[in-house]
Write an enzyme that holds these catalytic residues in place. Structure first.
Site, PDB file in Angstrom:
ATOM      1  CG  ASN A 156      -1.964   1.088   1.157  1.00 29.51           C
ATOM      2  OD1 ASN A 156      -2.913   0.954   0.386  1.00 29.51           O
ATOM      3  ND2 ASN A 156      -1.805   2.156   1.905  1.00 29.51           N
ATOM      4  CD  GLU A 157      -1.414   5.931  -0.070  1.00 28.06           C
ATOM      5  OE1 GLU A 157      -1.045   6.235   1.073  1.00 28.06           O
ATOM      6  OE2 GLU A 157      -2.314   6.524  -0.673  1.00 28.06           O
ATOM      7  CD  GLU A 314      -6.509   4.277  -0.624  1.00 28.47           C
ATOM      8  OE1 GLU A 314      -6.573   5.349   0.019  1.00 28.47           O
ATOM      9  OE2 GLU A 314      -5.684   3.391  -0.383  1.00 28.47           O
ATOM     10  CD1 TRP A 322      -6.304  11.681   5.284  1.00 24.94           C
ATOM     11  CD2 TRP A 322      -5.100  13.274   4.273  1.00 24.94           C
ATOM     12  NE1 TRP A 322      -6.386  11.463   3.916  1.00 24.94           N
ATOM     13  CE2 TRP A 322      -5.652  12.418   3.281  1.00 24.94           C
ATOM     14  CE3 TRP A 322      -4.311  14.347   3.870  1.00 24.94           C
ATOM     15  CZ2 TRP A 322      -5.434  12.611   1.913  1.00 24.94           C
ATOM     16  CZ3 TRP A 322      -4.097  14.541   2.504  1.00 24.94           C
ATOM     17  CH2 TRP A 322      -4.653  13.677   1.554  1.00 24.94           C
ATOM     18  CG  HIS A 365     -10.849   8.715   5.915  1.00 21.32           C
ATOM     19  ND1 HIS A 365     -11.597   8.362   4.815  1.00 21.32           N
ATOM     20  CD2 HIS A 365      -9.704   9.258   5.427  1.00 21.32           C
ATOM     21  CE1 HIS A 365     -10.931   8.676   3.711  1.00 21.32           C
ATOM     22  NE2 HIS A 365      -9.785   9.223   4.059  1.00 21.32           N
TER      23      HIS A 365
HETATM   24  C1  GLA Z   1      -4.240   6.498   1.955  1.00 22.88           C
HETATM   25  C2  GLA Z   1      -4.148   5.057   2.404  1.00 22.88           C
HETATM   26  C3  GLA Z   1      -5.410   4.554   3.037  1.00 22.88           C
HETATM   27  C4  GLA Z   1      -6.018   5.592   3.936  1.00 22.88           C
HETATM   28  C5  GLA Z   1      -6.286   6.834   3.124  1.00 22.88           C
HETATM   29  C6  GLA Z   1      -6.969   7.930   3.916  1.00 22.88           C
HETATM   30  O1  GLA Z   1      -4.486   6.688   0.648  1.00 22.88           O
HETATM   31  O2  GLA Z   1      -3.764   4.183   1.374  1.00 22.88           O
HETATM   32  O3  GLA Z   1      -5.094   3.382   3.768  1.00 22.88           O
HETATM   33  O4  GLA Z   1      -5.158   5.877   4.980  1.00 22.88           O
HETATM   34  O5  GLA Z   1      -5.069   7.354   2.675  1.00 22.88           O
HETATM   35  O6  GLA Z   1      -7.327   9.009   3.112  1.00 22.88           O
END
Ligand code: GLA
Ligand code: ZN
Length: 681
Positions: A156-157, A314, A322, A365
């Site tokens: 993930n990211e 996403e 955030w 969120h």
């Molecule tokens: C990122 C992460 C998610 C979540 C989102 C919140 O993109 O990949 O797991 O934390 O931000 O906006």
């Protein structure tokens, strides 16, 4: 002939779904039943499973429990959905860090992180690579051939860097492969300065606040190494999946213009690019119309990374937690901002998160299903409404985007400019400049690719290349060939000052042959204070220069704008040069007004590029297109809060409702129309 580029197999629909965490709800199995009912009600057809589920999947070393995942995979399949299954390396169980401290990340100041947060591992650690490969293999073996499995979501990211002893050694090996000899490295990094010459490879340390931070070539190479090492880690994750499930495509979620990784390199290892899109709609700094353009630019970047449709992995159905101020999208903005992604080439609209977590960091969120737990919410209704519309858009899946205009953006170039000491020292505003040059294209509905220095230039009629400071000999030749064969290019101040290792070109800027291409040379750059400006005159109009005024000397170029004040008043502020069959424009100042817009309009005309919509677009309305080669689909998007009307020269039918439309088209506030017409050969 229809040409479509499908990102996954056997499911020719736009994906609508998102991050799904039944691993957080294993104590309440009825929630999962409810999720399936709601998934269908929301017109969702996809769930992204297991991103942060490692602690549930392997609660103790070597003891696995896939029960929650088995159930979720089966239930989603039974309900007609598909799963994008994640590998869990983004966050690991506490036992793993405790038993194998080498997996912990070391910062640039050599402090070692404790266990916690996420994305907090060493990317070199053999233990972490072994453990992630093991869990990935188990996932692949277990769900291979499962009817729900559509794609892999790798980690993930990815982001960040590690400075542990293993990473430092890996960096030295990387440098040895690149430079072969220390002499070559010393020359390219110009380590003769301040007696920084290395006499042994072991003396080289990554940039650090405790040590070296002003050898620009070192910093640039370290950033490149971080990209390569992240790719290496990612390939270690991917290769095991490819062995077991060779037909299941892989993606990982990117973060727009994130500066930590060169995504153009990373994307080459993926079957599909996906990204996480969180614009600040209704922000207090720029208007939603400007933001729509800035967001479109990132969609275009993601599409251009592999030159095919991408995915919006996403987005939030309502708000995030955030941003500084976490505002709601207005009614209708969700539909519009989601269709924007599709307009620019996305084959999915996905969310973080399906169901709001009950506790911890992201409990406030936005999500499709709120803490209230039922479907009677505004957000749920808007998601369901969008899902219904996406369900009618199978015709769009796999269609591609044809662009005749490219914007040049290169990560290394941005890194090098940011690191340069001089000019406006703290912020050279590369991104702001890129966005400024994109806006005139966006508002005219011009499809634009965002390409890198290594991409093919020949398919574009117009290339806009702001602030290309690092110019290698190869790039110099490429630009010169492009223009001499008939291409039109626009470059700006700071062009071609250093080579690919941040070593200055000698003999005047811009580098080498570019002086002939642009028919000028740049002698000096005046940096203005934030509250200062200069005047620029062009074709009888006055414009405003801010930040930078470069003083250039035309040799063969024709002056199209002049400075109006300071000691260089009357000198060239913008020029054009005929070179071979093409034309090379040079803008020597930073424009704060509509010089860029006016010039771009002229360049589009000269290049013969127009929007597929073929008509007049009022402020706040734009149009972007996709095609399968037979039919063209135009997304006509209204980002303003007013009703608007646009005029088209063609007759269209709407892709989702079949209504015939021509002439003057009215759009409600935030409305998107998806128009289609057959292309005539
Ligand atoms: C990122 C992460 C998610 C979540 C989102 C919140 O993109 O990949 O797991 O934390 O931000 O906006
Ligand atoms: Zn490390």
């Amino acid at each position: 002939m229809t040409e479509r580029n499908y990102l996954w197999k056997g499911f020719p629909h736009i994906l609508h779904g998102g991050d799904y965490n039944p691993d957080q709800w294993t104590g309440t199995p009825q929630i999962q039943e409810e999720d399936m009912r709601l998934m269908k009600l929301a017109n969702c057809n996809e769930m992204t499973l297991g991103i942060f589920a490692w602690a549930k999947l392997e609660p103790e070393e070597g003891k696995f429990d896939f029960s929650f995942m088995d159930r979720a995979m089966d239930m989603i399949a039974e309900n007609g959905g598909r799963v994008i299954l994640a590998t869990p390396s983004g966050a690991r169980p506490a036992w793993l860090s405790q038993k194998y401290p080498e997996v912990l990340r070391t910062n640039a100041d050599r402090t070692v992180n404790l266990h916690g947060r996420r994305h907090n591992h060493c990317f070199t650690s053999p233990v972490y690579r072994k453990k992630t490969a093991e869990i990935n293999a188990r996932l692949a073996q277990r769900y291979k051939g499962h009817p729900a499995l559509l794609m892999w979501h790798i980690s993930n990211e990815y982001g960040g860097e590690c400075h542990c002893a293993m990473c430092r050694e890996a960096f030295r090996d990387w440098l040895k492969r690149k430079y072969k000899t220390l002499d070559a490295l010393n020359e390219q990094w110009w380590t003769y300065f301040w007696a920084h010459t290395y006499t042994d490879w072991s003396q080289i340390e990554p940039p650090s606040p405790l040590g070296e931070s002003s050898t620009h070539g070192l910093t640039l190479d370290w950033k490149r190494f971080v990209t390569d090492q992240t790719i290496d880690f990612m390939k270690n994750e991917i290769s095991v999946l490819k062995e077991i499930t060779p037909d299941v495509p892989v993606t990982t979620n990117l973060m727009g213009f994130y500066q930590g990784l060169d995504y153009r390199k990373l994307a080459k290892e993926l079957d599909a690019v996906s990204w996480d899109n969180y614009p600040v709609w209704r922000g207090n700094e720029i208007s939603d119309i400007e933001l729509a353009s800035d967001t479109a630019l990132i969609h275009d970047l993601n599409r251009s990374l592999l030159g095919k449709p991408f995915m919006m992995m996403e987005s939030t159905p309502s708000h995030v937690n955030w941003h500084t101020y976490n505002k709601l999208k207005r009614p209708g903005q969700h539909m519009l901002s989601s269709l924007q992604a599709v307009a620019h080439g996305s084959d999915s609209v996905q969310y973080f998160q399906w169901r709001k977590s009950r506790g911890s960091s992201e409990k406030f969120h936005g999500a499709v299903v709120d803490h209230v737990g039922h479907e009677n919410t505004r957000v749920f209704r808007e998601v369901a409404e969008l899902g219904k519309r996406l369900g009618k858009l199978d015709c769009i899946v796999g269609t591609t985007t044809v662009s005749k205009v490219a914007l040049l953006y290169d990560w290394s170039n941005n890194w090098a400019i940011d690191d340069a000491q001089g000019f406006q020292r703290n912020d050279k505003k590369v991104m702001r400049t890129i966005r400024k040059h994109y806006r005139p294209l966006w508002r005219r509905g011009i499809n634009t690719d965002v390409i890198g220095f290594d991409d093919d230039f020949s398919k574009y009629s117009l290339i806009i290349a702001p602030m290309i400071y690092t110019v290698s000999e190869e790039l110099e030749n490429k630009i010169s060939d492009y223009v001499s064969r008939g291409g039109i290019i626009l470059c700006t101040y700071m062009t071609g000052m250093v080579n690919e290792n941040d070593l200055c070109h000698l003999g005047g800027f811009p580098a080498g042959r570019l002086k002939d291409v642009f028919g000028l040379w740049n002698e000096e750059i005046d940096t203005l204070y934030p509250d200062e400006s200069n005047k620029v005159y062009a074709a009888g109009r006055e414009y405003k220069a801010v930040d930078y005024c470069e003083i250039v000397h035309p040799t063969s170029a024709e002056t199209i704008a002049e400075y109006g004040s300071d000691f260089y008043s009357g000198e060239s502020a913008a020029t054009v040069n005929n070179y071979g069959k093409g034309r090379a424009y040079y803008v020597a100042f930073r424009d704060e007004g509509d010089f860029t817009d006016t010039l771009t309009e002229a360049l589009l005309k000269e290049a013969g590029v127009a929007s597929e919509f073929d008509g007049a677009l009022p402020n706040g309305v734009t149009a972007h297109s996709r095609t399968d080669g037979e039919t063209i689909y135009v997304f006509l998007e209204n980002y303003s809060m007013q009703s608007q009307s646009a005029y088209t020269g063609f007759t269209w039918s709407t892709a989702d409702s079949g209504e015939v439309i021509n002439g003057e088209i009215s759009l409600k506030p935030y409305e998107t129309l998806i128009l289609s017409r057959k292309l005539t050969k």
